[in-house]
Motif scaffolding. Structure first.
Motif, PDB file in Angstrom:
ATOM      1  N   VAL A  82      31.402  27.707  46.271  1.00 10.25           N
ATOM      2  CA  VAL A  82      32.776  27.251  46.021  1.00 10.25           C
ATOM      3  C   VAL A  82      33.732  27.921  47.010  1.00 10.25           C
ATOM      4  CG1 VAL A  82      34.662  27.301  44.336  1.00 10.25           C
ATOM      5  CG2 VAL A  82      32.359  26.677  43.603  1.00 10.25           C
ATOM      6  N   GLY A  83      33.453  29.138  47.388  1.00  8.23           N
ATOM      7  CA  GLY A  83      34.308  29.877  48.306  1.00  8.23           C
ATOM      8  C   GLY A  83      34.323  29.335  49.725  1.00  8.23           C
ATOM      9  N   ILE A  84      33.319  28.560  50.105  1.00  7.43           N
ATOM     10  CA  ILE A  84      33.300  28.056  51.491  1.00  7.43           C
ATOM     11  C   ILE A  84      33.745  26.597  51.593  1.00  7.43           C
ATOM     12  CG2 ILE A  84      31.574  29.714  52.279  1.00  7.43           C
ATOM     13  CD1 ILE A  84      29.475  27.530  52.078  1.00  7.43           C
ATOM     14  N   ILE A  85      34.253  26.039  50.494  1.00  2.99           N
ATOM     15  CA  ILE A  85      34.803  24.677  50.576  1.00  2.99           C
ATOM     16  C   ILE A  85      35.990  24.693  51.537  1.00  2.99           C
ATOM     17  CG2 ILE A  85      36.028  22.862  49.310  1.00  2.99           C
ATOM     18  CD1 ILE A  85      34.320  23.520  46.898  1.00  2.99           C
ATOM     19  N   GLY A  86      35.983  23.752  52.474  1.00  2.00           N
ATOM     20  CA  GLY A  86      37.053  23.643  53.466  1.00  2.00           C
ATOM     21  C   GLY A  86      36.835  24.495  54.705  1.00  2.00           C
ATOM     22  N   LYS A  87      35.816  25.321  54.710  1.00  2.00           N
ATOM     23  CA  LYS A  87      35.538  26.176  55.872  1.00  2.00           C
ATOM     24  C   LYS A  87      34.499  25.510  56.765  1.00  2.00           C
ATOM     25  CE  LYS A  87      36.912  30.390  53.761  1.00  2.00           C
ATOM     26  NZ  LYS A  87      36.735  31.766  53.544  1.00  2.00           N
ATOM     27  N   VAL A 103      32.738  22.042  55.127  1.00  2.00           N
ATOM     28  CA  VAL A 103      32.234  21.809  53.776  1.00  2.00           C
ATOM     29  C   VAL A 103      33.290  21.017  53.015  1.00  2.00           C
ATOM     30  CG1 VAL A 103      31.448  22.877  51.632  1.00  2.00           C
ATOM     31  CG2 VAL A 103      30.915  23.953  53.809  1.00  2.00           C
ATOM     32  N   THR A 104      32.900  19.850  52.508  1.00  2.00           N
ATOM     33  CA  THR A 104      33.846  18.992  51.799  1.00  2.00           C
ATOM     34  C   THR A 104      33.619  18.960  50.290  1.00  2.00           C
ATOM     35  OG1 THR A 104      32.432  17.074  52.186  1.00  2.00           O
ATOM     36  CG2 THR A 104      34.183  17.491  53.795  1.00  2.00           C
ATOM     37  N   ALA A 105      32.418  19.271  49.831  1.00  2.00           N
ATOM     38  CA  ALA A 105      32.138  19.227  48.392  1.00  2.00           C
ATOM     39  C   ALA A 105      30.939  20.096  48.048  1.00  2.00           C
ATOM     40  CB  ALA A 105      31.863  17.791  47.958  1.00  2.00           C
ATOM     41  N   VAL A 106      30.851  20.434  46.771  1.00  2.00           N
ATOM     42  CA  VAL A 106      29.712  21.178  46.244  1.00  2.00           C
ATOM     43  C   VAL A 106      29.190  20.413  45.033  1.00  2.00           C
ATOM     44  CG1 VAL A 106      28.931  23.329  45.184  1.00  2.00           C
ATOM     45  CG2 VAL A 106      30.643  23.397  46.984  1.00  2.00           C
ATOM     46  N   ARG A 114      24.520  22.652  46.050  1.00  2.00           N
ATOM     47  CA  ARG A 114      24.200  21.890  47.257  1.00  2.00           C
ATOM     48  C   ARG A 114      25.521  21.490  47.901  1.00  2.00           C
ATOM     49  NH1 ARG A 114      18.509  21.026  47.655  1.00  2.00           N
ATOM     50  NH2 ARG A 114      17.738  22.090  45.820  1.00  2.00           N
ATOM     51  N   LEU A 115      25.624  21.669  49.199  1.00  2.00           N
ATOM     52  CA  LEU A 115      26.857  21.412  49.929  1.00  2.00           C
ATOM     53  C   LEU A 115      26.846  20.044  50.572  1.00  2.00           C
ATOM     54  CD1 LEU A 115      27.041  24.840  51.804  1.00  2.00           C
ATOM     55  CD2 LEU A 115      28.117  24.250  49.638  1.00  2.00           C
ATOM     56  N   THR A 116      28.047  19.470  50.697  1.00  2.00           N
ATOM     57  CA  THR A 116      28.251  18.262  51.483  1.00  2.00           C
ATOM     58  C   THR A 116      29.075  18.680  52.685  1.00  2.00           C
ATOM     59  OG1 THR A 116      28.220  16.879  49.512  1.00  2.00           O
ATOM     60  CG2 THR A 116      29.194  15.931  51.494  1.00  2.00           C
ATOM     61  N   VAL A 117      28.550  18.425  53.888  1.00  2.00           N
ATOM     62  CA  VAL A 117      29.174  18.878  55.129  1.00  2.00           C
ATOM     63  C   VAL A 117      29.546  17.672  55.974  1.00  2.00           C
ATOM     64  CG1 VAL A 117      28.835  20.278  57.211  1.00  2.00           C
ATOM     65  CG2 VAL A 117      27.791  20.984  55.053  1.00  2.00           C
TER      66      VAL A 117
END
Length: 136
Positions: A82-87, A103-106, A114-117
């Motif tokens: 959650v902390g790396i959303i937008g980074k 990173v646009t979503a978790v 799982r991340l969406t990049v």
């Protein structure tokens, strides 16, 4: 003299760790079986009995601590994701190359984040935290 089975045994090697796990109830059944079938002329030493109980209690405490550590690690991975959303991150792709994107979503699959990049207009989904090489 009949002896009941304590755990189920499996012939496959992949199930061996799960079959080897005993609960505190299983340990108590072992102790009760020892007491029930001991030789009346050679009873179990009280100190030995108390030492076994202490060992079983210690094992149960270690098992509980291990579960708590696993839960803590799971919560930490959720917090990190959650902390790396937008980074911007650098991700190792399945082909072995690396890709940089935001990173646009978790999402969560079986409790794992799982991340969406978004990388240069391409959306990469289902990225594990272990695939993240660098956070910018």
């Amino acid at each position: 003299m009949a002896v009941d089975a304590i755990g189920s045994l499996s012939s496959s090697s992949s199930d061996a760790p799960s079959a080897a796990q005993l609960s505190q109830d299983d340990f108590m059944r072992i102790l009760l079986a020892q007491l029930q079938f001991q030789d009346p002329l050679k009873p179990m030493d009280n100190q030995e009995f108390v030492a076994q109980l202490a060992q079983f209690s210690g094992l149960e405490i270690n098992r509980q601590q291990s579960e708590k550590v696993d839960q803590l690690l799971a919560m930490q991975s959720v917090d990190q994701s959650v902390g790396i959303i937008g980074k911007n991150i650098e991700v190792q792709t399945s082909s072995g190359s690396s890709t940089v994107g935001s990173v646009t979503a978790v999402s969560f699959r079986t409790g794992e984040p799982r991340l969406t990049v978004n990388a240069s207009g391409t959306t990469i989904t289902d990225v594990k935290l272990s695939d993240v090489m660098l956070v910018r």
